[in-house]
Design a protein around this motif. Sequence first.
Motif, mmCIF file in Angstrom:
data_model
loop_
_atom_site.group_PDB
_atom_site.id
_atom_site.type_symbol
_atom_site.label_atom_id
_atom_site.label_comp_id
_atom_site.label_asym_id
_atom_site.label_seq_id
_atom_site.Cartn_x
_atom_site.Cartn_y
_atom_site.Cartn_z
ATOM 1 N N THR A 241 0.850 -1.190 0.000
ATOM 2 C CA THR A 241 0.000 0.000 0.000
ATOM 3 C C THR A 241 0.889 1.245 0.000
ATOM 4 O O THR A 241 2.096 1.154 0.237
ATOM 5 C CB THR A 241 -0.907 0.050 1.242
ATOM 6 O OG1 THR A 241 -0.071 0.116 2.403
ATOM 7 C CG2 THR A 241 -1.800 -1.191 1.309
ATOM 8 N N SER A 259 -2.176 5.548 -7.334
ATOM 9 C CA SER A 259 -0.886 6.211 -7.526
ATOM 10 C C SER A 259 0.194 5.222 -7.915
ATOM 11 O O SER A 259 1.345 5.600 -8.107
ATOM 12 C CB SER A 259 -0.453 6.935 -6.254
ATOM 13 O OG SER A 259 -1.563 7.397 -5.554
ATOM 14 N N ASP A 311 -3.704 -11.594 13.679
ATOM 15 C CA ASP A 311 -2.521 -10.739 13.618
ATOM 16 C C ASP A 311 -1.682 -11.145 12.395
ATOM 17 O O ASP A 311 -1.252 -12.289 12.296
ATOM 18 C CB ASP A 311 -1.720 -10.901 14.917
ATOM 19 C CG ASP A 311 -0.415 -10.130 14.885
ATOM 20 O OD1 ASP A 311 -0.470 -8.897 14.711
ATOM 21 O OD2 ASP A 311 0.662 -10.754 15.002
HETATM 22 C C1 FAD Z 1 -4.869 10.948 -3.569
HETATM 23 C C2 FAD Z 1 -4.531 9.682 -2.863
HETATM 24 C C3 FAD Z 1 -3.945 8.639 -3.556
HETATM 25 C C4 FAD Z 1 -3.657 7.428 -2.912
HETATM 26 N N1 FAD Z 1 -3.107 6.419 -3.637
HETATM 27 C C5 FAD Z 1 -2.908 5.225 -3.044
HETATM 28 C C6 FAD Z 1 -2.424 4.101 -3.770
HETATM 29 O O1 FAD Z 1 -2.153 4.165 -4.972
HETATM 30 N N2 FAD Z 1 -2.254 2.927 -3.129
HETATM 31 C C7 FAD Z 1 -2.555 2.774 -1.799
HETATM 32 O O2 FAD Z 1 -2.400 1.659 -1.270
HETATM 33 N N3 FAD Z 1 -2.996 3.812 -1.083
HETATM 34 C C8 FAD Z 1 -3.196 5.030 -1.671
HETATM 35 N N4 FAD Z 1 -3.647 6.068 -0.914
HETATM 36 C C9 FAD Z 1 -3.790 5.878 0.539
HETATM 37 C C10 FAD Z 1 -5.076 5.157 0.892
HETATM 38 O O3 FAD Z 1 -6.132 6.090 1.006
HETATM 39 C C11 FAD Z 1 -4.935 4.452 2.245
HETATM 40 O O4 FAD Z 1 -4.505 5.366 3.202
HETATM 41 C C12 FAD Z 1 -3.984 3.264 2.204
HETATM 42 O O5 FAD Z 1 -4.288 2.397 1.148
HETATM 43 C C13 FAD Z 1 -4.058 2.501 3.500
HETATM 44 O O6 FAD Z 1 -2.990 1.612 3.567
HETATM 45 P P1 FAD Z 1 -2.962 0.433 4.628
HETATM 46 O O7 FAD Z 1 -4.148 -0.422 4.428
HETATM 47 O O8 FAD Z 1 -1.622 -0.200 4.518
HETATM 48 O O9 FAD Z 1 -2.974 1.164 6.037
HETATM 49 P P2 FAD Z 1 -4.136 1.451 7.075
HETATM 50 O O10 FAD Z 1 -5.263 2.151 6.474
HETATM 51 O O11 FAD Z 1 -3.446 2.043 8.238
HETATM 52 O O12 FAD Z 1 -4.679 0.009 7.442
HETATM 53 C C14 FAD Z 1 -3.994 -0.932 8.174
HETATM 54 C C15 FAD Z 1 -4.899 -2.142 8.294
HETATM 55 O O13 FAD Z 1 -4.208 -3.139 9.007
HETATM 56 C C16 FAD Z 1 -5.042 -3.669 10.012
HETATM 57 N N5 FAD Z 1 -4.182 -4.107 11.090
HETATM 58 C C17 FAD Z 1 -3.642 -3.384 12.101
HETATM 59 N N6 FAD Z 1 -2.879 -4.152 12.872
HETATM 60 C C18 FAD Z 1 -2.938 -5.398 12.344
HETATM 61 C C19 FAD Z 1 -2.338 -6.617 12.693
HETATM 62 N N7 FAD Z 1 -1.534 -6.733 13.750
HETATM 63 N N8 FAD Z 1 -2.610 -7.681 11.928
HETATM 64 C C20 FAD Z 1 -3.430 -7.596 10.851
HETATM 65 N N9 FAD Z 1 -4.011 -6.454 10.486
HETATM 66 C C21 FAD Z 1 -3.758 -5.374 11.227
HETATM 67 C C22 FAD Z 1 -5.976 -2.569 10.393
HETATM 68 O O14 FAD Z 1 -7.186 -3.119 10.906
HETATM 69 C C23 FAD Z 1 -6.186 -1.875 9.046
HETATM 70 O O15 FAD Z 1 -7.268 -2.447 8.364
HETATM 71 C C24 FAD Z 1 -3.936 7.275 -1.532
HETATM 72 C C25 FAD Z 1 -4.511 8.328 -0.836
HETATM 73 C C26 FAD Z 1 -4.817 9.521 -1.471
HETATM 74 C C27 FAD Z 1 -5.453 10.620 -0.707
#
Ligand code: FAD
Lengths: 327, 262
Positions: A241, A259, A311
Amino acid sequence: MAECIFAFGQCFEGKLHPASLEILTPLREVADRLNKRLILIGLADDKEKFLAIPELKKLLADEVWYIIHPNLKHLPDDLCERVLVYLASEHKPYGIFFPATKKGLSVAPRVAGSLQAGLCAHVNAFEVKNGNLFLLRPTYGENIIAKLTSQRLPIMATLALNAFPIKEAEKEPLIKELKHPEGFDWSTKLTIKNFKPPKKEPSRLSVAKVVVAGGMGLKSKENFQMLFELAKILKAEVGGTRPAVHAGWVEADRMIGVSGVSVRPKLYLAFGISGAIQHTVGMEGSEFIVSINIDKEAPMMKMAHIGFVCDAPSFLKALLRKLKAKD
Amino acid sequence: MGRIVVCIKGVPKPGTVKVDKETHTLRRESAELILNPPDRPALEVALRLKDQTNFEVIAISMGPPNMVPLLQKVYALGVDDIYLISDRAFAGSDTLATSRILAKALSLLSPFDLVVMGARSIDGETGQVPPETASLLNLPSITYVKELRFVDGKFIAIREDDFGEEEVEFSPAAVVSIVPEIDYVRPPSLKRLLSLKEITPKILTNAELNLDEASIGLSGSPTQVADVFEKTLVSRGEIFEGEPDELAEKLIEVLKEKGFLA
Ligand SMILES: Cc1cc2nc3c(=O)[nH]c(=O)nc-3n(C[C@H](O)[C@H](O)[C@H](O)COP(=O)(O)OP(=O)(O)OC[C@H]3O[C@@H](n4cnc5c(N)ncnc54)[C@H](O)[C@@H]3O)c2cc1C
Ligand SMILES: Nc1ncnc2c1ncn2[C@@H]1O[C@H](COP(=O)(O)O)[C@@H](O)[C@H]1O
């Protein structure tokens, strides 16, 4: 007036960028529905090399217009702008579309500025209704898609990479060279001193059959590293991500989403990924989705065909241990 | 002495954004602003050129009045002057309108040798503003710049391209956008931090810019949002809970069944 649609055909040394082929797929449909001619515009320095591009004869475009000038070798942004703006003023296209390659994202805004046109980014779908074209793209905030229109012609957009499958046409397009008028300004303010092809192989993520992807739920770079071990066993490619990329856990060319790249594998494993729309637009075409997350309600858990409330680092450790034991 | 202008943007702190129900644009007034992260390396690039060649560095930002503290922080890094471009008439601008406003403000600050911007903003992620502003000013733009040097009155940039890496030479004036790959960014100067209260940005409103109101803000933006819709998700799969060991075993079973594991 406004009876043609331009697609930017980005080429370099006799190679057409695959993203230029991708954008023809949705544009073909749009052109048919709106009854417009779809034209691929190619700018190049060498006529023979351009005409030898193998895909040229199978393009979904109705026509290919190419312009040859030695200064076009590296497609300097300012000169590309001038050439395209000239074509637009001559032919008054209904729309001008670019792939979201670095070149596309650099030239399109210059053309839009010159033509005083609106420019939509990250477009990954179109809608035609009552003869009007709407551009769809994910937007800020959770799980919201925006439907955009342009008040002015030409309608302009950069189209997300890998968002559309490449298709071939049965009929050969009409291929013709355009000559710019005597006295056209072919100069550029950019001098290329040196050019190096990329050091490393481009990642095969976008065409992978199996993708193992990780998000912030993996908690650390060390944990994220385990994905590479898993990928080896499953013959998969690793994706991440945006926050995982920003945290330095994985390289930027492995970012999945608006992105980054889009993937369409048979199997997609999501470790600790919440499933924000900016990410999911890049993987929603996956055939079978597995999600591991401590939050049952996370959107990725809902998208998944099978979800494990767990986890993610512990799950991954257990999984690797078992898979290795079986070898 | 030459002049470099750095364009910086305040972006809503992730998680604090509200969307205006009527115009479907972001309500920036209500959000807590942070400096757009890619603009930090852009500032560093400009400040390094200042260290080397004694350029004057000016930071400008178009945004609401709550940008002021951010501009002050940027002042503490060592820029010579800060400007806020702010007017209610600017609200709702798309990239074309934003670029028109920045281009006009830049022309008021000319002559300059270089305009430095970030590769993209994390709220819009378009990266359109730098090349579009350049085009309106009739200047070259060099995007995705990794390294920038000033040698014998010319700039030399290393930029990323789709087919490789280019070393590009260009004369002032030009617009560059910087990819955030810089190893180090300087901390603010303590001395400057202590004097921040006396430092306020110069304000440019449309009285100074004198742009036709039809060309800026929401009315000057050809791109309009026709509709927004939420993607609703229906759970489609089975959810399993349990210990990592048994869940991993379950996954292996499924992968075998589906032919992904021998
Ligand atoms: C204009 C714009 C463009 C973007 N482009 C992209 C893009 O191209 N690609 C992209 O990925 N994002 C993009 N984003 C960001 C996107 O909106 C999210 O913020 C992002 O995808 C979230 O990444 P994540 O799931 O890794 O993190 P988080 O949203 O922080 O999620 C973490 C997840 O892990 C879980 N978790 C926590 N602890 C544990 C554990 N111990 N074991 C298992 N699960 C756990 C949580 O419950 C949660 O669901 C963009 C944002 C904007 C504003
Ligand atoms: N409102 C603004 N004020 C100043 N600079 C901006 C503004 N919007 C965009 N920029 C600059 O343009 C870069 C790219 O932004 P964007 O095109 O919105 O992705 C940013 O990193 C800034 O340097």
